[in-house]
Design an enzyme around this catalytic site. Sequence first.
Site, PDB file in Angstrom:
ATOM      1  N   HIS A 167      19.930  -0.782   9.820  1.00 48.06           N
ATOM      2  CA  HIS A 167      21.384  -0.722   9.730  1.00 48.06           C
ATOM      3  C   HIS A 167      21.856  -1.028   8.307  1.00 48.06           C
ATOM      4  O   HIS A 167      22.778  -0.383   7.793  1.00 48.06           O
ATOM      5  CB  HIS A 167      22.015  -1.722  10.704  1.00 48.06           C
ATOM      6  N   ASP A 201      29.659  -2.341  11.515  1.00 48.69           N
ATOM      7  CA  ASP A 201      28.544  -1.743  12.242  1.00 48.69           C
ATOM      8  C   ASP A 201      28.861  -1.532  13.710  1.00 48.69           C
ATOM      9  O   ASP A 201      29.647  -2.270  14.313  1.00 48.69           O
ATOM     10  CB  ASP A 201      27.322  -2.662  12.095  1.00 48.69           C
ATOM     11  N   THR A 260      25.178   3.912  12.730  1.00 45.44           N
ATOM     12  CA  THR A 260      23.963   4.214  11.972  1.00 45.44           C
ATOM     13  C   THR A 260      22.986   5.033  12.809  1.00 45.44           C
ATOM     14  O   THR A 260      21.865   5.286  12.363  1.00 45.44           O
ATOM     15  CB  THR A 260      23.298   2.916  11.489  1.00 45.44           C
ATOM     16  N   GLN A 295       9.631   5.669   1.647  1.00 41.88           N
ATOM     17  CA  GLN A 295       9.515   6.672   2.708  1.00 41.88           C
ATOM     18  C   GLN A 295      10.077   8.033   2.309  1.00 41.88           C
ATOM     19  O   GLN A 295       9.462   9.066   2.607  1.00 41.88           O
ATOM     20  CB  GLN A 295      10.191   6.182   3.994  1.00 41.88           C
ATOM     21  N   HIS A 298       8.266   6.420  15.445  1.00 41.18           N
ATOM     22  CA  HIS A 298       8.883   5.834  16.625  1.00 41.18           C
ATOM     23  C   HIS A 298      10.181   6.547  16.985  1.00 41.18           C
ATOM     24  O   HIS A 298      10.667   6.450  18.102  1.00 41.18           O
ATOM     25  CB  HIS A 298       9.169   4.352  16.382  1.00 41.18           C
ATOM     26  N   TRP A 330      16.610   6.358  14.006  1.00 41.71           N
ATOM     27  CA  TRP A 330      17.469   7.409  13.473  1.00 41.71           C
ATOM     28  C   TRP A 330      17.283   7.623  11.981  1.00 41.71           C
ATOM     29  O   TRP A 330      17.309   8.753  11.497  1.00 41.71           O
ATOM     30  CB  TRP A 330      18.933   7.120  13.799  1.00 41.71           C
ATOM     31  N   GLU A 383      15.619  11.362   7.894  1.00 42.57           N
ATOM     32  CA  GLU A 383      14.871  11.610   6.658  1.00 42.57           C
ATOM     33  C   GLU A 383      13.836  12.704   6.865  1.00 42.57           C
ATOM     34  O   GLU A 383      13.650  13.566   5.996  1.00 42.57           O
ATOM     35  CB  GLU A 383      14.231  10.307   6.181  1.00 42.57           C
ATOM     36  N   ALA A 422      14.877   1.065  22.324  1.00 43.93           N
ATOM     37  CA  ALA A 422      16.248   1.360  21.913  1.00 43.93           C
ATOM     38  C   ALA A 422      16.591   2.818  22.209  1.00 43.93           C
ATOM     39  O   ALA A 422      16.235   3.344  23.258  1.00 43.93           O
ATOM     40  CB  ALA A 422      16.438   1.005  20.437  1.00 43.93           C
ATOM     41  N   GLU A 423      17.295   3.487  21.265  1.00 41.99           N
ATOM     42  CA  GLU A 423      17.716   4.877  21.508  1.00 41.99           C
ATOM     43  C   GLU A 423      16.692   5.879  21.013  1.00 41.99           C
ATOM     44  O   GLU A 423      16.966   7.087  20.952  1.00 41.99           O
ATOM     45  CB  GLU A 423      19.087   5.124  20.851  1.00 41.99           C
ATOM     46  N   GLN A 424      15.488   5.420  20.667  1.00 42.25           N
ATOM     47  CA  GLN A 424      14.463   6.303  20.099  1.00 42.25           C
ATOM     48  C   GLN A 424      14.095   7.437  21.048  1.00 42.25           C
ATOM     49  O   GLN A 424      13.817   8.567  20.603  1.00 42.25           O
ATOM     50  CB  GLN A 424      13.228   5.481  19.736  1.00 42.25           C
TER      51      GLN A 424
END
Length: 473
Positions: free
Chosen positions: A25, A130, A152, A350, A365, A368, A373, A388-390
């Site tokens: 975040h 956030d 994010t 990265q 994983h 976001w 990226e 999470a939201e993965q």
Amino acid sequence: MASSKDSAGAGAGVVVLFPFMAHGHMNPFLDLARLLSTRYPSFSFILLTTSGNLPHLSRHHLPPSIRLVGLPFRPTDHGLPPDADTTFALPQHLVTRFNHAVQDSLPTPFRDYLATLLASDSPLLCLITDMFLAWTALIAEELGVFHATFYTSGPYAMSIYNSIWINLPHADGRDGDDDEIAVPGVPGVTVRRCQLAPNMRSAESMPDHPNCRFMRRQDECYRHSRAFLWNTAEAIEKPFLDLWAKSMGKPVFAVGPLFAAARGLGKVVDDGGIAAECLAWLERQAPRSVVYVSFGSQNWLPPEEAAELAAALERQARPFLWAAPAANQAPPPAAMRQGIGMVVRGWVPQTAILGNPAVGAFVSHGGWNSTLESLGFGVPVVFRPIGAEQFCNEKLVVEVLRAGAATAAGAKTAEVLEEVMGDGERGREVRRRSKEIAAALAAAVAEGNSGGDGIGESLRALDEFMRLASRGR
């Protein structure tokens, strides 16, 4: 990059940005702050965090117009380790506790700081906070401050994620992995039970699960926000941006991908030479031959699965670069043979890795930032979501955008990689879609000429937001 100060319709003012205390975040917030400071040089910016995070954020090269301010937060007061100033390397049950600790302890010092700012001479233009700090919207409303929520993550994933936690539609007594579950409030979207994060599945008969309570409180609070910013682009998520705007009745602005929009704006951090080591290793590899493996800053595979994946890649003689910021994120040394793969224990560059022509696929994983990226550089993603939201990000990229692949654990991942990186029909199609999406994302943050012609849709949206905030202060 051209300034758009005049188009904001306002003179100098202060913008406060307040990210949630997690690397995934804080990094996009840093990019947003850099981008705003470049486009609006007459404004000043305050990046708000907790005092324990100031040393980390101070390592980033920030322009003079961005000032860091810390709020008091004592992790040990909430049963957390003394160094738990972020969610980095925290197990899931402590991440939930961290969320509630922030929500319980920061509102008072936050309100006090905002009141101090309002009493100063500099006009407070707006507050951007956030998505996990939705309680700030109530305080901003109370004090008469224009408040915007910055997501994010993407609207496709968060619409599904929020709806599942708030409504628990899977608590229907069934337990088949392939059961199709309609997502309330997201027309036409269903999920299979196996696509739910593990803690979601465990909440089937627990409406008072801590995550349920947290997300319901978030939903109540951010409805008091006056605008929503998203780190995404209309090119990949416009229907879901429109759905969010309709459901909230508030303006929505897609301003990403921010990593690309803010590229080159002073993001240098001393990494002890890791970046040079990674890039030198990649330069010795053939084009599109390397698998980049990373599970972000707070996710890790079970050790046996990490060892199985490393062994499978070595059997295929597939070179890999495995990033492991935390010690428990990498395969055990016994699973490695000399010369096939490189394991980096620490922070890696990265975006530079994904932009290197040697990289042919990314095992991720599905956080976001990593997903954006990878899409931005046209590198196909092979997903191994963990929480999470993965799982929702995987669904977006694999099922909607068709630019990646889902996988199971361990050796199965290596099989999927061979298909995605190979010359068969599926591999060619995934790579074609990845390149198309990369071009669309690049166009979204493209800068126009000095007259502003040809500006990308995301930069235009950011300028529209700043005009709205200027009128609303």
